[in-house]
Scaffold this motif. Structure first.
Motif, PDB file in Angstrom:
ATOM      1  N   PRO A 144      -0.976  19.580  -9.408  1.00  0.00           N
ATOM      2  CA  PRO A 144       0.207  18.769  -8.979  1.00  0.00           C
ATOM      3  C   PRO A 144       0.694  19.105  -7.652  1.00  0.00           C
ATOM      4  O   PRO A 144       1.004  18.030  -7.062  1.00  0.00           O
ATOM      5  N   PHE A 145       1.045  20.245  -7.159  1.00  0.00           N
ATOM      6  CA  PHE A 145       1.482  20.392  -5.849  1.00  0.00           C
ATOM      7  C   PHE A 145       0.674  19.706  -4.702  1.00  0.00           C
ATOM      8  O   PHE A 145       1.324  18.930  -4.008  1.00  0.00           O
ATOM      9  N   PRO A 146      -0.436  19.979  -4.603  1.00  0.00           N
ATOM     10  CA  PRO A 146      -1.309  19.269  -3.494  1.00  0.00           C
ATOM     11  C   PRO A 146      -1.300  17.788  -3.578  1.00  0.00           C
ATOM     12  O   PRO A 146      -1.184  17.028  -2.631  1.00  0.00           O
ATOM     13  N   THR A 147      -1.339  16.981  -4.949  1.00  0.00           N
ATOM     14  CA  THR A 147      -1.420  15.646  -4.990  1.00  0.00           C
ATOM     15  C   THR A 147       0.021  15.356  -4.724  1.00  0.00           C
ATOM     16  O   THR A 147       0.074  14.032  -4.382  1.00  0.00           O
ATOM     17  N   CYS A 148       1.160  15.905  -5.144  1.00  0.00           N
ATOM     18  CA  CYS A 148       2.505  15.503  -4.386  1.00  0.00           C
ATOM     19  C   CYS A 148       2.552  15.501  -3.172  1.00  0.00           C
ATOM     20  O   CYS A 148       3.420  14.746  -2.687  1.00  0.00           O
ATOM     21  N   VAL A 149       1.960  16.327  -2.169  1.00  0.00           N
ATOM     22  CA  VAL A 149       2.281  16.562  -1.032  1.00  0.00           C
ATOM     23  C   VAL A 149       1.533  15.346  -0.219  1.00  0.00           C
ATOM     24  O   VAL A 149       1.816  14.976   1.022  1.00  0.00           O
ATOM     25  N   ILE A 150       0.257  14.912  -0.797  1.00  0.00           N
ATOM     26  CA  ILE A 150      -0.491  13.840  -0.063  1.00  0.00           C
ATOM     27  C   ILE A 150       0.405  12.647   0.345  1.00  0.00           C
ATOM     28  O   ILE A 150       0.246  12.291   1.453  1.00  0.00           O
ATOM     29  N   CYS A 157       3.093  12.359   1.297  1.00  0.00           N
ATOM     30  CA  CYS A 157       4.045  12.791   2.409  1.00  0.00           C
ATOM     31  C   CYS A 157       3.094  12.762   3.761  1.00  0.00           C
ATOM     32  O   CYS A 157       3.729  12.658   4.752  1.00  0.00           O
ATOM     33  N   LEU A 158       2.098  13.370   3.543  1.00  0.00           N
ATOM     34  CA  LEU A 158       1.302  13.408   4.443  1.00  0.00           C
ATOM     35  C   LEU A 158       0.583  12.288   5.230  1.00  0.00           C
ATOM     36  O   LEU A 158       0.514  11.795   6.248  1.00  0.00           O
ATOM     37  N   MET A 172       0.810  -1.149  -0.043  1.00  0.00           N
ATOM     38  CA  MET A 172       0.030  -0.127   0.028  1.00  0.00           C
ATOM     39  C   MET A 172       0.783   1.230  -0.101  1.00  0.00           C
ATOM     40  O   MET A 172       0.556   2.302  -0.843  1.00  0.00           O
ATOM     41  N   GLN A 173       1.878   1.243   0.908  1.00  0.00           N
ATOM     42  CA  GLN A 173       2.660   2.517   0.846  1.00  0.00           C
ATOM     43  C   GLN A 173       3.398   2.658  -0.349  1.00  0.00           C
ATOM     44  O   GLN A 173       3.842   3.629  -0.805  1.00  0.00           O
ATOM     45  N   ALA A 174       3.819   1.510  -1.137  1.00  0.00           N
ATOM     46  CA  ALA A 174       4.397   1.670  -2.449  1.00  0.00           C
ATOM     47  C   ALA A 174       3.573   2.223  -3.739  1.00  0.00           C
ATOM     48  O   ALA A 174       4.037   2.802  -4.305  1.00  0.00           O
ATOM     49  N   MET A 175       2.474   1.777  -3.573  1.00  0.00           N
ATOM     50  CA  MET A 175       1.404   2.221  -4.655  1.00  0.00           C
ATOM     51  C   MET A 175       0.909   3.390  -4.241  1.00  0.00           C
ATOM     52  O   MET A 175       0.369   4.171  -5.252  1.00  0.00           O
ATOM     53  N   PHE A 176       1.018   4.029  -3.102  1.00  0.00           N
ATOM     54  CA  PHE A 176       0.206   5.292  -2.905  1.00  0.00           C
ATOM     55  C   PHE A 176       0.882   6.466  -3.631  1.00  0.00           C
ATOM     56  O   PHE A 176       0.328   7.444  -4.148  1.00  0.00           O
ATOM     57  N   ILE A 189       1.139   8.037   8.622  1.00  0.00           N
ATOM     58  CA  ILE A 189       0.105   7.330   9.163  1.00  0.00           C
ATOM     59  C   ILE A 189      -0.070   5.693   8.920  1.00  0.00           C
ATOM     60  O   ILE A 189      -0.505   4.937   9.805  1.00  0.00           O
ATOM     61  N   LEU A 190       0.243   5.580   7.454  1.00  0.00           N
ATOM     62  CA  LEU A 190       0.195   4.019   7.115  1.00  0.00           C
ATOM     63  C   LEU A 190       1.295   3.360   7.894  1.00  0.00           C
ATOM     64  O   LEU A 190       0.984   2.205   8.189  1.00  0.00           O
TER      65      LEU A 190
END
Length: 83
Positions: free
Chosen positions: A34-40, A42-43, A1-5, A47-48
């Motif tokens: 692009p910027f918000p989806t690249c940050v997701i 990292c956030l 899951m972490q690799a695919m996210f 948690i995962l």
């Protein structure tokens, strides 16, 4: 899951860019997404990690319990008061 996210979040950015370049029209999402989806990733990744990696999950639950116990002890009413 972490690799695919990260791929799930980054591949749409490439698609937005390619579509905007090929179609030659203003594609607003290609400019602002692009910027918000690249940050997701990292956030979400920490948690995962905490949820799916057992040693991290055990550490976090132990810390939460110790903080909860410390808060209940420090909030206990005192029978002697000094003025």
């Amino acid at each position: 899951m972490q690799a695919m996210f990260p791929m799930i979040c980054l591949i749409p950015n490439v698609i937005y860019f390619v579509v905007a370049q090929r179609v030659h029209i203003e594609f607003e999402m290609a400019e602002f997404i692009p910027f918000p989806t690249c940050v997701i990733p990292c956030l979400i990744d920490p948690i995962l990690t905490i949820y799916y990696v057992a040693p991290y999950r055990n550490f976090v639950t132990r810390r939460q319990r110790s903080v909860a116990i410390a808060l209940t002890v420090s909030v206990a009413p005192s029978s002697t008061r000094t003025f």
